[in-house]
Each structure stands twice: as structure tokens, then as C-alpha cells.
Write an enzyme that holds these catalytic residues in place. Structure first.
Site, PDB file in Angstrom:
ATOM      1  N   ASN A 110      28.714  54.034  76.867  1.00 30.34           N
ATOM      2  CA  ASN A 110      28.380  55.360  76.351  1.00 30.34           C
ATOM      3  C   ASN A 110      27.056  55.336  75.585  1.00 30.34           C
ATOM      4  OD1 ASN A 110      30.890  55.940  77.364  1.00 30.34           O
ATOM      5  ND2 ASN A 110      31.914  55.880  75.377  1.00 30.34           N
ATOM      6  N   ASP A 112      26.460  57.960  73.492  1.00 28.95           N
ATOM      7  CA  ASP A 112      26.671  59.051  72.530  1.00 28.95           C
ATOM      8  C   ASP A 112      26.595  58.607  71.068  1.00 28.95           C
ATOM      9  OD1 ASP A 112      30.226  59.088  73.463  1.00 28.95           O
ATOM     10  OD2 ASP A 112      29.184  57.836  71.991  1.00 28.95           O
ATOM     11  N   HIS A 127      24.016  50.868  78.081  1.00 24.62           N
ATOM     12  CA  HIS A 127      23.252  51.869  78.832  1.00 24.62           C
ATOM     13  C   HIS A 127      22.264  52.612  77.943  1.00 24.62           C
ATOM     14  CE1 HIS A 127      26.745  52.065  81.957  1.00 24.62           C
ATOM     15  NE2 HIS A 127      25.930  51.061  82.194  1.00 24.62           N
ATOM     16  N   CYS A 138       3.198  53.642  77.381  1.00 26.19           N
ATOM     17  CA  CYS A 138       2.976  52.415  76.584  1.00 26.19           C
ATOM     18  C   CYS A 138       4.286  51.745  76.185  1.00 26.19           C
ATOM     19  CB  CYS A 138       2.161  52.764  75.329  1.00 26.19           C
ATOM     20  SG  CYS A 138       3.132  53.623  74.078  1.00 26.19           S
ATOM     21  N   CYS A 174       4.631  60.878  73.352  1.00 26.10           N
ATOM     22  CA  CYS A 174       4.613  59.637  72.577  1.00 26.10           C
ATOM     23  C   CYS A 174       3.738  59.777  71.331  1.00 26.10           C
ATOM     24  CB  CYS A 174       4.059  58.519  73.474  1.00 26.10           C
ATOM     25  SG  CYS A 174       3.723  56.990  72.616  1.00 26.10           S
ATOM     26  N   CYS A 177       0.571  57.351  72.054  1.00 29.33           N
ATOM     27  CA  CYS A 177      -0.482  57.563  73.077  1.00 29.33           C
ATOM     28  C   CYS A 177      -0.404  58.947  73.711  1.00 29.33           C
ATOM     29  CB  CYS A 177      -0.379  56.475  74.161  1.00 29.33           C
ATOM     30  SG  CYS A 177       1.019  56.729  75.274  1.00 29.33           S
ATOM     31  N   GLY A 214      39.056  53.672  78.745  1.00 29.72           N
ATOM     32  CA  GLY A 214      38.418  54.958  79.051  1.00 29.72           C
ATOM     33  C   GLY A 214      37.251  54.866  80.004  1.00 29.72           C
ATOM     34  N   GLU A 242      44.713  57.358  83.412  1.00 34.71           N
ATOM     35  CA  GLU A 242      45.004  57.262  84.849  1.00 34.71           C
ATOM     36  C   GLU A 242      44.813  55.814  85.280  1.00 34.71           C
ATOM     37  OE1 GLU A 242      41.907  59.538  86.790  1.00 34.71           O
ATOM     38  OE2 GLU A 242      40.407  58.022  86.319  1.00 34.71           O
TER      39      GLU A 242
HETATM   40  C1  BV8 Z   1      22.199  48.475  88.410  1.00 39.54           C
HETATM   41  C2  BV8 Z   1      23.350  56.228  81.025  1.00 39.54           C
HETATM   42  C3  BV8 Z   1      20.869  47.012  89.658  1.00 39.54           C
HETATM   43  C4  BV8 Z   1      22.759  57.506  81.499  1.00 39.54           C
HETATM   44  C5  BV8 Z   1      24.800  55.459  82.811  1.00 39.54           C
HETATM   45  C6  BV8 Z   1      27.343  47.993  93.590  1.00 39.54           C
HETATM   46  C7  BV8 Z   1      26.957  46.878  92.875  1.00 39.54           C
HETATM   47  C8  BV8 Z   1      25.942  46.954  91.917  1.00 39.54           C
HETATM   48  C9  BV8 Z   1      25.306  48.187  91.656  1.00 39.54           C
HETATM   49  C10 BV8 Z   1      25.699  49.283  92.381  1.00 39.54           C
HETATM   50  C11 BV8 Z   1      26.692  49.194  93.348  1.00 39.54           C
HETATM   51  N1  BV8 Z   1      26.828  50.416  93.900  1.00 39.54           N
HETATM   52  C12 BV8 Z   1      25.970  51.278  93.298  1.00 39.54           C
HETATM   53  C13 BV8 Z   1      25.263  50.609  92.381  1.00 39.54           C
HETATM   54  C14 BV8 Z   1      24.261  51.197  91.530  1.00 39.54           C
HETATM   55  C15 BV8 Z   1      24.821  51.916  90.316  1.00 39.54           C
HETATM   56  C16 BV8 Z   1      26.260  52.280  90.367  1.00 39.54           C
HETATM   57  O1  BV8 Z   1      27.115  51.535  89.894  1.00 39.54           O
HETATM   58  N2  BV8 Z   1      26.515  53.457  90.921  1.00 39.54           N
HETATM   59  C17 BV8 Z   1      27.868  53.981  90.968  1.00 39.54           C
HETATM   60  C18 BV8 Z   1      27.805  55.507  90.876  1.00 39.54           C
HETATM   61  C19 BV8 Z   1      28.514  53.511  92.248  1.00 39.54           C
HETATM   62  N3  BV8 Z   1      24.608  51.094  89.141  1.00 39.54           N
HETATM   63  C20 BV8 Z   1      23.415  51.125  88.567  1.00 39.54           C
HETATM   64  O2  BV8 Z   1      22.470  51.744  89.027  1.00 39.54           O
HETATM   65  C21 BV8 Z   1      23.251  50.288  87.315  1.00 39.54           C
HETATM   66  N4  BV8 Z   1      22.118  49.442  87.511  1.00 39.54           N
HETATM   67  O3  BV8 Z   1      23.152  48.190  89.065  1.00 39.54           O
HETATM   68  O4  BV8 Z   1      21.019  47.838  88.515  1.00 39.54           O
HETATM   69  C22 BV8 Z   1      19.434  46.729  89.720  1.00 39.54           C
HETATM   70  C23 BV8 Z   1      19.010  45.418  89.522  1.00 39.54           C
HETATM   71  C24 BV8 Z   1      17.667  45.136  89.639  1.00 39.54           C
HETATM   72  C25 BV8 Z   1      16.743  46.170  89.873  1.00 39.54           C
HETATM   73  C26 BV8 Z   1      17.177  47.496  90.014  1.00 39.54           C
HETATM   74  C27 BV8 Z   1      18.531  47.790  89.929  1.00 39.54           C
HETATM   75  C28 BV8 Z   1      22.963  51.160  86.124  1.00 39.54           C
HETATM   76  C29 BV8 Z   1      24.139  52.029  85.829  1.00 39.54           C
HETATM   77  C30 BV8 Z   1      23.926  52.757  84.504  1.00 39.54           C
HETATM   78  C31 BV8 Z   1      23.924  54.245  84.748  1.00 39.54           C
HETATM   79  N5  BV8 Z   1      23.800  54.954  83.460  1.00 39.54           N
HETATM   80  N6  BV8 Z   1      24.672  56.059  81.628  1.00 39.54           N
HETATM   81  C32 BV8 Z   1      23.458  58.685  80.895  1.00 39.54           C
HETATM   82  O5  BV8 Z   1      24.561  58.535  80.333  1.00 39.54           O
HETATM   83  O6  BV8 Z   1      22.882  59.772  81.002  1.00 39.54           O
HETATM   84  S1  BV8 Z   1      26.342  55.286  83.485  1.00 39.54           S
HETATM   85  C33 BV8 Z   1      27.299  56.605  83.023  1.00 39.54           C
HETATM   86  O7  BV8 Z   1      28.512  56.446  83.750  1.00 39.54           O
HETATM   87  C34 BV8 Z   1      27.742  56.654  81.593  1.00 39.54           C
HETATM   88  O8  BV8 Z   1      27.201  55.637  80.796  1.00 39.54           O
HETATM   89  C35 BV8 Z   1      29.257  56.465  81.714  1.00 39.54           C
HETATM   90  O9  BV8 Z   1      29.814  55.826  80.631  1.00 39.54           O
HETATM   91  C36 BV8 Z   1      29.261  55.616  82.891  1.00 39.54           C
HETATM   92  C37 BV8 Z   1      30.475  55.221  83.592  1.00 39.54           C
HETATM   93  O10 BV8 Z   1      31.353  56.266  83.632  1.00 39.54           O
HETATM   94  P1  BV8 Z   1      32.648  56.144  82.717  1.00 39.54           P
HETATM   95  O11 BV8 Z   1      32.212  55.722  81.352  1.00 39.54           O
HETATM   96  O12 BV8 Z   1      33.635  55.287  83.391  1.00 39.54           O
HETATM   97  O13 BV8 Z   1      33.076  57.629  82.644  1.00 39.54           O
HETATM   98  P2  BV8 Z   1      33.877  58.451  83.745  1.00 39.54           P
HETATM   99  O14 BV8 Z   1      33.698  59.888  83.409  1.00 39.54           O
HETATM  100  O15 BV8 Z   1      33.504  57.955  85.108  1.00 39.54           O
HETATM  101  O16 BV8 Z   1      35.392  58.026  83.522  1.00 39.54           O
HETATM  102  C38 BV8 Z   1      36.060  58.387  82.329  1.00 39.54           C
HETATM  103  C39 BV8 Z   1      37.370  57.616  82.330  1.00 39.54           C
HETATM  104  O17 BV8 Z   1      38.035  57.866  81.108  1.00 39.54           O
HETATM  105  C40 BV8 Z   1      38.330  58.038  83.448  1.00 39.54           C
HETATM  106  O18 BV8 Z   1      38.920  56.877  84.008  1.00 39.54           O
HETATM  107  C41 BV8 Z   1      39.383  58.865  82.704  1.00 39.54           C
HETATM  108  O19 BV8 Z   1      40.674  58.713  83.295  1.00 39.54           O
HETATM  109  C42 BV8 Z   1      39.373  58.203  81.354  1.00 39.54           C
HETATM  110  N7  BV8 Z   1      39.795  59.078  80.253  1.00 39.54           N
HETATM  111  C43 BV8 Z   1      39.542  60.406  80.094  1.00 39.54           C
HETATM  112  N8  BV8 Z   1      40.074  60.816  78.908  1.00 39.54           N
HETATM  113  C44 BV8 Z   1      40.630  59.730  78.322  1.00 39.54           C
HETATM  114  C45 BV8 Z   1      40.473  58.617  79.167  1.00 39.54           C
HETATM  115  N9  BV8 Z   1      40.937  57.392  78.869  1.00 39.54           N
HETATM  116  C46 BV8 Z   1      41.575  57.246  77.693  1.00 39.54           C
HETATM  117  N10 BV8 Z   1      41.770  58.268  76.814  1.00 39.54           N
HETATM  118  C47 BV8 Z   1      41.318  59.509  77.095  1.00 39.54           C
HETATM  119  N11 BV8 Z   1      41.525  60.509  76.217  1.00 39.54           N
HETATM  120 ZN    ZN Z   2       2.976  55.833  74.482  1.00 39.43          ZN
END
Ligand code: BV8
Ligand code: ZN
Length: 278
Positions: A110, A112, A127, A138, A174, A177, A214, A242
Site C-alpha cells: 500500500n 496510503d 510500492h 533530475c 520540481c 529544476c 488483505g 475471501e
Molecule cells: C515488476 C503502486 C518487473 C501504484 C502498485 C508475472 C511475474 C512478474 C511480474 C508480472 C507477472 N505478470 C504481470 C507482471 C507485471 C505486474 C503484475 O504483477 N501485474 C499484475 C496485474 C498481473 N507487476 C509489476 O509490474 C511489478 N513490477 O514486476 O517489475 C520488472 C523488472 C525489471 C524491469 C521492469 C519490470 C510492479 C507492481 C507494482 C504496481 N503498483 N501500487 C498505486 O498504488 O497507484 S500495485 C497495487 O496493487 C497496489 O499497491 C495494491 O496494493 C496492489 C495489489 O493489490 P492488493 O493490495 O492485493 O489489493 P486488491 O484490491 O487486489 O485486493 C484486496 C484484497 O483484500 C482482496 O483479496 C480482498 O478480498 C481483501 N480484503 C478486502 N477487504 C478486506 C480484505 N481482507 C481483509 N480484511 C478486509 N476488511
Molecule cells: Zn528536477
């Protein structure tokens, strides 16, 4: 909701009392009870976009104005949100573990800032942070809590209606710059910070109990941690409302809201109390 009195609960509490190095991974679900929309639930939409459509370098290149409206919206939203009992239970458990010379490390997906607000210190924000900006030219990085972050974004970002495209010269710039700055977060398709990856890998190799809370276990590399750790024979406890792809590799799956379950699951154990009294 999983009963907090059954054998699964008792077994977890015994492991928790004995653990010397706990690693925790949280996702958007832990902030849901604070009123912060998750990514994949119904809250995962803003205007006609999925968060995953906007949290990308391509989207920012195509329209920095649209992406900045999305993050301005999330910044304003976060200003009205507080940590919930789940965040506080983790921060208190960390303090207790530290006072007993044991490790308790929290990795969050997160951006947040609620874990920091709740007092977690051994915290890795893998993240990035919503309230930190980074210069696209820069690289100058700084925390920025201005509301709005710039005049052109005042009253912009409403999920209901789009506004005119804001010219780059009027978007956040920035201080060093004057180039365009971006939110200092990891977007989809971007690599995580190398030092952060190294630190997380070290914690994964060290931990003797893993809590995954979560998260839908869809986003990599975080989605792989539970299976990496389970493969080491280390117990994994999932707390979620879930099942997820991590459920199949988890030793425990406690079904229910983390704000309700964590205060019970992480409460001081009798050993702690006896330790305290001695
Ligand atoms: C990377 C910041 C490589 C931005 C975020 C396979 C292998 C490796 C990589 C990949 C792959 N397939 C695809 C990829 C690429 C990609 C990826 O994983 N895509 C997904 C969509 C398939 N990954 C990336 O791009 C990552 N980088 O792999 O780099 C690389 C290496 C070299 C050079 C270049 C690249 C980077 C990923 C980071 C993305 N940025 N956040 C922003 O927030 O604006 S991720 C974003 O999703 C948030 O941070 C969030 O936290 C995160 C994950 O989601 P969740 O946290 O799980 O949230 P979600 O809503 O999905 O689920 C909520 C859960 O809570 C549910 O299960 C629900 O049931 C539960 N819940 C709800 N209420 C409750 C609860 N549980 C308990 N109590 C409750 N009350
Ligand atoms: Zn700058």
C-alpha cells in the site's frame, strides 16, 4: 468468519508465541475498513478506468494530466482516512516483539501511509508512497502533503467528471529544476527499488512465521512471497475475507475482516504477560 476458538486458532497462537522472526505482507484489504477503496473490489474504478490502467508509465506519458488527477483524488481521499484496528494491532505487536528482542517486519504493497500513521517502524513500503514526489528529469524526491498539490489541480480529480487536459507547465514541478514531477510509486511494468527487493529477500529467508493480510495475491513480485516461504517449510497465515491464490499454500486461512481478526490473532500471549510480570 473463522472461529477464533477452534484448533486452527490455538495452533496459530502457539506458533505466534514461539516465533522469533515474523514477516508480514499487507495489501489494500487492510485499509478497506478505513474506507480506502481496494484495487480489485468495486472501489477499484475511477471514472471509467481501472486503477491498473492509470498506474503505468505509459498512461503518464500519454496524459500526465489524467494520471495526476487520479493521484490528486487519492491524496485528497487519504487526508480524510485514519488507520484502523488492524493497522494498530500490527504496530503494537511490533513494539512487543522488539521489546522481547524478537523481529517483526512489515512489508506493505500500500502507498496510503496508514501503517506509518499507526506507528509501525520496521516498515518496508515496497510500492512507494502516495505523498512523495519524484522529478522525471533530475530524480529529486521529497515528501509533499500540499492540498492541492498545485493550483491547476485544485478541485480536480473528481471520479464523476473529467476536466480539460492540464498543460504540463501547470502540473506539479520540481523545486530543483522545474521539470514535471510524478508520484514516487512503483507503477505496473516498473521494477521495484533494488535495495528494497534485496531487503525483502533477506527477510523472506530469515522469517519463521509469515502473515499475508488483505491482498488478492495477483500483483507480482509480492504475490509470490507466500509460496516462496511455504516452500521453506515456514508456516503461512492468510487473513482475508475471501480465498486467494495464496490460500492453497497457507498453513492457516482466517476468513474475516483484518480489523476484527488481527487484534485477536496478535494479542499478547500468556508468555508475553508472564514475561511482562517477571
Ligand atoms: C515488476 C503502486 C518487473 C501504484 C502498485 C508475472 C511475474 C512478474 C511480474 C508480472 C507477472 N505478470 C504481470 C507482471 C507485471 C505486474 C503484475 O504483477 N501485474 C499484475 C496485474 C498481473 N507487476 C509489476 O509490474 C511489478 N513490477 O514486476 O517489475 C520488472 C523488472 C525489471 C524491469 C521492469 C519490470 C510492479 C507492481 C507494482 C504496481 N503498483 N501500487 C498505486 O498504488 O497507484 S500495485 C497495487 O496493487 C497496489 O499497491 C495494491 O496494493 C496492489 C495489489 O493489490 P492488493 O493490495 O492485493 O489489493 P486488491 O484490491 O487486489 O485486493 C484486496 C484484497 O483484500 C482482496 O483479496 C480482498 O478480498 C481483501 N480484503 C478486502 N477487504 C478486506 C480484505 N481482507 C481483509 N480484511 C478486509 N476488511
Ligand atoms: Zn528536477
Amino acid at each position: 468468519m473463522t472461529s477464533m476458538t477452534g484448533p486452527e486458532f490455538t495452533e496459530f497462537r502457539e506458533l505466534f508465541a514461539k516465533a522469533r522472526s515474523v514477516l508480514v505482507l499487507t495489501g489494500a484489504g487492510i485499509s478497506a475498513e478505513s474506507g480506502v477503496p481496494t484495487f480489485r473490489g468495486s472501489g477499484g474504478f475511477w471514472r471509467t478506468y481501472q486503477a491498473t490502467d492509470l498506474a503505468t508509465p505509459e498512461a503518464f506519458k500519454r496524459s500526465p494530466s489524467l494520471v495526476w488527477e487520479f493521484y490528486q483524488y487519492r491524496r485528497e481521499l487519504m487526508r480524510t482516512k485514519e488507520p484502523n484496528k488492524g493497522h494498530f494491532a500490527l504496530a503494537e505487536a511490533e513494539k512487543r516483539f522488539e521489546s522481547e528482542g524478537k523481529r517483526f517486519v512489515l512489508v506493505t504493497q500500500n502507498i496510503d501511509g496508514l501503517h506509518r500513521q499507526a506507528g509501525s517502524q520496521n516498515l518496508i513500503e515496497m510500492h512507494g508512497r502516495l505523498f512523495t514526489t519524484r522529478c522525471t528529469s533530475c530524480g529529486f524526491t521529497e515528501d509533499n502533503y500540499d492540498s492541492p498539490i498545485c493550483e491547476a489541480l485544485r478541485n480536480r480529480g473528481s471520479p464523476d467528471q473529467a476536466g480539460a487536459e492540464i498543460p504540463i507547465k501547470d502540473l506539479p514541478s520540481c523545486r530543483q529544476c522545474q521539470s514535471l514531477v510524478r508520484p514516487n510509486v512503483v507503477w505496473f511494468g516498473e521494477a521495484l527499488d533494488r535495495d528494497i527487493v534485496k531487503k525483502i529477500d533477506e527477510e523472506i529467508a530469515k522469517c519463521d512465521l509469515f502473515l499475508v493480510i488483505g491482498t488478492s495475491a495477483v500483483v507480482y513480485p509480492a504475490a509470490a512471497y507466500a509460496s516462496w516461504i511455504a516452500r521453506r517449510g515456514v508456516p503461512v497465515a492468510e487473513i482475508n475475507i475471501e480465498s486467494t491464490p495464496s490460500t492453497s499454500v497457507s498453513t492457516f486461512h482466517f476468513e474475516g475482516p483484518s480489523g476484527e481478526l488481527l487484534p485477536i490473532l496478535l494479542a499478547p500471549t500468556t508468555d508475553d504477560k508472564s514475561h511482562k510480570d517477571s
